[in-house]
Design a protein around this motif. Sequence first.
Motif, short mmCIF file in Angstrom:
data_model
loop_
_atom_site.label_atom_id
_atom_site.label_comp_id
_atom_site.label_asym_id
_atom_site.label_seq_id
_atom_site.Cartn_x
_atom_site.Cartn_y
_atom_site.Cartn_z
N UNK A 9 0.84 -1.19 0.00
CA UNK A 9 0.00 0.00 0.00
C UNK A 9 0.88 1.24 0.00
N UNK A 10 0.30 2.34 -0.45
CA UNK A 10 1.06 3.59 -0.50
C UNK A 10 0.77 4.43 0.74
N UNK A 11 1.83 5.06 1.24
CA UNK A 11 1.73 5.98 2.36
C UNK A 11 2.28 7.33 1.90
N UNK A 12 1.53 8.38 2.15
CA UNK A 12 1.90 9.72 1.69
C UNK A 12 2.30 10.59 2.88
N UNK A 13 3.28 11.45 2.67
CA UNK A 13 3.68 12.43 3.68
C UNK A 13 2.95 13.75 3.47
N UNK A 14 2.00 13.76 2.54
CA UNK A 14 1.27 14.99 2.25
C UNK A 14 -0.08 15.01 2.97
N UNK A 15 -0.11 14.37 4.13
CA UNK A 15 -1.35 14.32 4.90
C UNK A 15 -1.74 15.64 5.52
N UNK A 16 -0.84 16.58 5.57
CA UNK A 16 -1.18 17.89 6.10
C UNK A 16 -0.10 18.42 7.02
N UNK A 17 -0.32 19.64 7.49
CA UNK A 17 0.63 20.31 8.38
C UNK A 17 0.14 20.23 9.82
N UNK A 18 1.08 20.38 10.75
CA UNK A 18 0.73 20.44 12.16
C UNK A 18 1.39 21.67 12.78
N UNK A 19 0.76 22.17 13.85
CA UNK A 19 1.27 23.37 14.51
C UNK A 19 2.29 22.99 15.58
N UNK A 20 3.26 23.86 15.75
CA UNK A 20 4.26 23.72 16.80
C UNK A 20 4.67 25.09 17.28
N UNK A 21 5.77 25.15 18.00
CA UNK A 21 6.22 26.44 18.52
C UNK A 21 7.74 26.49 18.53
N UNK A 22 8.27 27.67 18.72
CA UNK A 22 9.71 27.87 18.78
C UNK A 22 10.03 28.87 19.88
N UNK A 23 11.17 28.70 20.53
CA UNK A 23 11.55 29.56 21.66
C UNK A 23 13.06 29.61 21.75
N UNK A 24 13.60 30.81 21.94
CA UNK A 24 15.04 30.95 22.07
C UNK A 24 15.48 32.39 22.13
N UNK A 25 16.68 32.64 21.61
CA UNK A 25 17.24 33.99 21.64
C UNK A 25 17.98 34.32 20.37
N UNK A 26 18.37 35.58 20.25
CA UNK A 26 19.06 36.05 19.05
C UNK A 26 20.07 37.12 19.42
N UNK A 27 21.01 37.36 18.53
CA UNK A 27 21.93 38.48 18.61
C UNK A 27 22.12 39.00 17.20
N UNK A 28 22.19 40.32 17.06
CA UNK A 28 22.29 40.90 15.72
C UNK A 28 22.98 42.25 15.77
N UNK A 29 23.51 42.64 14.63
CA UNK A 29 24.06 43.98 14.49
C UNK A 29 22.93 44.97 14.22
N UNK A 30 23.19 46.24 14.45
CA UNK A 30 22.14 47.25 14.32
C UNK A 30 22.28 48.11 13.07
N UNK A 31 23.15 47.71 12.16
CA UNK A 31 23.32 48.45 10.92
C UNK A 31 22.16 48.16 9.96
N UNK A 32 22.03 48.99 8.92
CA UNK A 32 20.98 48.75 7.93
C UNK A 32 21.18 47.41 7.22
N UNK A 33 22.41 47.09 6.88
CA UNK A 33 22.76 45.76 6.41
C UNK A 33 23.29 45.00 7.62
N UNK A 34 22.55 44.02 8.09
CA UNK A 34 22.86 43.43 9.39
C UNK A 34 23.12 41.93 9.28
N UNK A 35 23.80 41.43 10.30
CA UNK A 35 24.01 40.01 10.50
C UNK A 35 23.25 39.59 11.75
N UNK A 36 22.72 38.37 11.74
CA UNK A 36 21.96 37.90 12.90
C UNK A 36 22.17 36.40 13.09
#
Length: 227
Positions: free
Chosen positions: A55-82
């Motif tokens: 039988x065939x099994x598909x991974x296109x059964x749909x999307x599921x919701x999740x979450x993300x949590x953490x931190x960041x650091x970035x430069x404050x110039x107009x062209x920035x790195x993060x």
Amino acid sequence: MKKFSTSLFILLLAAVSSVYAQSVEWGLKAGVQMTQFMGSDFEGVLATSSSRTPEKISSKGGSTFGYTLGGYVRSTENVFLQGELLVSVKGAQLERLSTSTKTSVQYGQLDIPFSIGYKHNQFEISGGPLLSVQLFENGTLKEFLSQYSNTPLSFSPYKSYAFGYHAGIGAHFNKLGVNLRYLASIQPVSDMYISYTTAGSDPQLRESLFQQNFGSLQLAISYRLSK
């Protein structure tokens, strides 16, 4: 690999800090995301079935919701790195096409996006490479694939890590920021060979590859802690 990813993130932060020693900001980031597997259908025969017809099994059964949590650091110039370090809970759905039944799976990764972007007034665009390191899983995918194995799986179908990319847009209002982006792996986050024997007078052993990448639409809010 997890030690390598953490070291890589520290190096990225050090690079940003050394280039923009007087103009670096950092803060917290949290959000929700909608994730799904991306890959080809695969074939298998249930170990408990008397039929040898795959039988065939598909991974296109749909999307599921999740979450993300953490931190960041970035430069404050107009062209920035993060650089970011995010714990992300993701999910996907698999569908047995013969019965139209769906199974939801959930797993967690340490996402390490590195961005280069351009900011104009309050708005910005950004993108760059992504490293996702496997952290945990709820065992559902392992149980699902075990149905198509003659013996229970003794290993996880998830890969230790996967490289990918991300791109998005955002806006900032004083210390708050809003970001909408798309993240995807270019390497599989899970894979396994499914073996089955065909029916008939001359049965043959065949293999079908279960191999999936992920795609995720993420909406996140950031809060700047630095002045």
